[in-house]
Write an enzyme that holds these catalytic residues in place. Structure first.
Site, PDB file in Angstrom:
ATOM      1  N   ILE A  30       2.542   5.273  -4.241  1.00  0.00           N
ATOM      2  CA  ILE A  30       2.410   5.110  -5.690  1.00  0.00           C
ATOM      3  C   ILE A  30       1.274   4.154  -6.030  1.00  0.00           C
ATOM      4  O   ILE A  30       0.688   4.221  -7.115  1.00  0.00           O
ATOM      5  CB  ILE A  30       3.743   4.635  -6.307  1.00  0.00           C
ATOM      6  CG1 ILE A  30       3.679   4.646  -7.845  1.00  0.00           C
ATOM      7  CG2 ILE A  30       4.121   3.251  -5.798  1.00  0.00           C
ATOM      8  CD1 ILE A  30       3.565   6.004  -8.454  1.00  0.00           C
ATOM      9  N   LYS A  54       9.742   0.190 -10.259  1.00  0.00           N
ATOM     10  CA  LYS A  54      11.183   0.366 -10.428  1.00  0.00           C
ATOM     11  C   LYS A  54      11.779   1.002  -9.165  1.00  0.00           C
ATOM     12  O   LYS A  54      11.043   1.657  -8.401  1.00  0.00           O
ATOM     13  CB  LYS A  54      11.488   1.200 -11.679  1.00  0.00           C
ATOM     14  CG  LYS A  54      10.752   2.551 -11.763  1.00  0.00           C
ATOM     15  CD  LYS A  54      11.408   3.602 -10.928  1.00  0.00           C
ATOM     16  CE  LYS A  54      10.529   4.781 -10.641  1.00  0.00           C
ATOM     17  NZ  LYS A  54      11.012   5.555  -9.491  1.00  0.00           N
ATOM     18  N   LEU A  82       6.504  -2.776  -3.737  1.00  0.00           N
ATOM     19  CA  LEU A  82       7.218  -3.066  -2.496  1.00  0.00           C
ATOM     20  C   LEU A  82       8.603  -2.421  -2.500  1.00  0.00           C
ATOM     21  O   LEU A  82       9.137  -2.071  -3.564  1.00  0.00           O
ATOM     22  CB  LEU A  82       7.362  -4.579  -2.326  1.00  0.00           C
ATOM     23  CG  LEU A  82       6.069  -5.391  -2.255  1.00  0.00           C
ATOM     24  CD1 LEU A  82       6.390  -6.883  -2.218  1.00  0.00           C
ATOM     25  CD2 LEU A  82       5.243  -4.983  -1.050  1.00  0.00           C
ATOM     26  N   TYR A 105       0.667 -10.875   1.967  1.00  0.00           N
ATOM     27  CA  TYR A 105       0.898 -11.014   0.533  1.00  0.00           C
ATOM     28  C   TYR A 105       0.613 -12.443   0.060  1.00  0.00           C
ATOM     29  O   TYR A 105       0.156 -12.652  -1.069  1.00  0.00           O
ATOM     30  CB  TYR A 105       2.338 -10.632   0.198  1.00  0.00           C
ATOM     31  CG  TYR A 105       2.730  -9.236   0.639  1.00  0.00           C
ATOM     32  CD1 TYR A 105       1.836  -8.173   0.550  1.00  0.00           C
ATOM     33  CD2 TYR A 105       4.006  -8.977   1.148  1.00  0.00           C
ATOM     34  CE1 TYR A 105       2.185  -6.900   0.955  1.00  0.00           C
ATOM     35  CE2 TYR A 105       4.368  -7.704   1.561  1.00  0.00           C
ATOM     36  CZ  TYR A 105       3.461  -6.671   1.469  1.00  0.00           C
ATOM     37  OH  TYR A 105       3.807  -5.410   1.860  1.00  0.00           O
ATOM     38  N   ASP A 129      15.888   5.342  -7.940  1.00  0.00           N
ATOM     39  CA  ASP A 129      14.579   5.973  -8.091  1.00  0.00           C
ATOM     40  C   ASP A 129      14.591   6.968  -9.249  1.00  0.00           C
ATOM     41  O   ASP A 129      14.171   6.651 -10.358  1.00  0.00           O
ATOM     42  CB  ASP A 129      14.193   6.658  -6.779  1.00  0.00           C
ATOM     43  CG  ASP A 129      12.830   7.302  -6.841  1.00  0.00           C
ATOM     44  OD1 ASP A 129      11.889   6.652  -7.311  1.00  0.00           O
ATOM     45  OD2 ASP A 129      12.698   8.466  -6.412  1.00  0.00           O
ATOM     46  N   CYS A 147       0.821  -1.215   0.000  1.00  0.00           N
ATOM     47  CA  CYS A 147       0.000   0.000   0.000  1.00  0.00           C
ATOM     48  C   CYS A 147       0.851   1.259   0.000  1.00  0.00           C
ATOM     49  O   CYS A 147       0.560   2.231   0.713  1.00  0.00           O
ATOM     50  CB  CYS A 147      -0.943  -0.025   1.186  1.00  0.00           C
ATOM     51  SG  CYS A 147      -2.141  -1.378   1.128  1.00  0.00           S
ATOM     52  N   SER A 174      -1.661  -5.986   2.259  1.00  0.00           N
ATOM     53  CA  SER A 174      -0.601  -5.335   3.011  1.00  0.00           C
ATOM     54  C   SER A 174      -0.120  -6.331   4.058  1.00  0.00           C
ATOM     55  O   SER A 174      -0.657  -7.435   4.185  1.00  0.00           O
ATOM     56  CB  SER A 174      -1.101  -4.051   3.670  1.00  0.00           C
ATOM     57  OG  SER A 174      -0.039  -3.387   4.343  1.00  0.00           O
TER      58      SER A 174
END
Length: 361
Positions: free
Chosen positions: A18, A103, A80, A64, A188, A15, A39
């Site tokens: 994004i 990513k 994740l 999960y 990132d 959760c 979650s």
């Protein structure tokens, strides 16, 4: 809302912030529907569902594993922390779930190769969550870059991705935690920069990659800002990029050829989600006395009916449906792009770790 007769059923694993954007994209894509979220705690999953006004029929899981065991879920979106990708993406593939992975895809290419091998051996589709690939503006820019009369020979590329977050970001965000997202700004923001450069180069890997000495890290050693140069000997092309958590927002891409140039200032997230601009200049010369130019940049505006993240989901779901309904093979284009991007990420990190020397690919 899905209007396809056989929409692809999505589950969201994690959760993260994004995931809010992608849950909306799944709702907007006409061939997709959100069936479940998971979650590590049922309370967090319930809060996510309430905050994002998810329909009552979306299943809510507190682990999960429960989501991956749901036979109704065809595909999972996985935002994740990067350190968890290997474990959960491999397990998802083994459970025959198609994977849309945020990513950076992995901490290094060896981990990514294990994920891709699991996807290939289980016949599931893999795609990373780089959204701007799917905007129609991207295809329009590629067509212009491929026109030798307009653009000529590609010579130089520069990309940047940066933002200056609040102090809370540097205390709590997973992107500055070594045990969660150890690649920091390189993994990132840098992922976008490197992906854009490779896209412009038609996915030819550079000959050498050299990180530049100006680098910032936090006390844990996570990269907060860095830059690098990429060189293609055969193509006589140079590229540079800058990625940072310490500078004002930038999403710039500049591409220069022997006869033209292209510039875009919002290549990652368009200023408006229903259209995207870029500028192109061809055959420019200085006028007499060098007091001006003979041509001005042409501003090209490309409209889109769906936001780029919904187009990403739509394309991913289209591929998944081909596998599910028609028995098609997974498309190797997207895992190949991810792997090349990860290879360059690894090379930049290696160059940094070895004292900014050139690393050959």
């Amino acid at each position: 809302m899905a209007d396809d007769e056989n929409p692809i059923n999505f589950g969201i694993m994690g959760c993260a912030e994004i995931a809010r954007k992608v849950s909306r994209a799944i709702h907007l894509a006409p061939n997709s529907i959100l069936r479940a979220i998971a979650s590590r705690s049922i309370e967090k999953a319930k809060r996510f569902a309430i905050k994002n006004s998810l329909p009552d029929d979306v299943k809510i899981y507190g682990s999960y594993d429960e989501l991956l065991d749901d036979p109704c879920v065809d595909a999972v979106y996985m935002p994740l922390p990067t350190s968890l990708h290997l474990q959960w993406a491999v397990l998802a593939a083994q459970k025959k779930k198609h994977i849309l992975l945020e990513k950076p895809t992995a901490l290094d290419v060896d981990q990514l190769d294990q994920i891709l091998e699991a996807c290939e051996s289980n016949g599931v589709q893999f795609m990373d969550g780089t959204m701007w690939y799917h905007h129609p503006r991207t295809a329009k820019m590629k067509a212009l870059l491929s026109d030798s009369q307009i653009f000529g020979q590609l010579r130089f590329i520069h990309s940047s991705s940066s933002f200056a977050p609040s102090p809370e970001f540097f205390e709590k965000d997973i992107r500055v935690k070594m045990n969660l997202d150890g690649l920091g700004a390189l993994g990132d923001a840098g992922w976008y920069c490197i992906a854009a450069i490779l896209w412009a180069m038609d996915y030819h890997l550079p000959t050498t990659v050299t990180a530049l000495p100006a680098i910032a890290r936090n006390s844990a050693g996570v990269i907060l800002s860095c830059s690098a140069s990429l060189n293609w000997d055969k193509h006589e092309t140079i590229a540079t990029f800058y990625c940072s958590f310490l500078s004002h927002e930038s999403m710039d891409l500049a591409i220069s050829g022997s006869n033209g140039s292209l510039h875009i200032n919002d290549f990652i997230i368009p200023y408006q989600e229903n259209s995207g601009p870029f500028s192109v200049t061809s055959g420019a010369k200085f006028v007499d006395l060098h007091i001006g130019w003979n041509v001005k940049p042409e501003i090209v505006q490309v409209a889109t009916e769906l936001p780029q993240e919904a187009l990403m989901v739509q394309e991913f779901a289209r591929l998944v449906k081909g596998i599910k309904i028609s028995g098609s093979n997974p498309d190797g284009k997207w895992p190949g792009i991810s792997r090349m991007t990860q290879l360059v990420i690894d090379a930049v990190k290696k160059s940094i770790d070895l004292g900014f020397i050139s690393v050959s690919l």
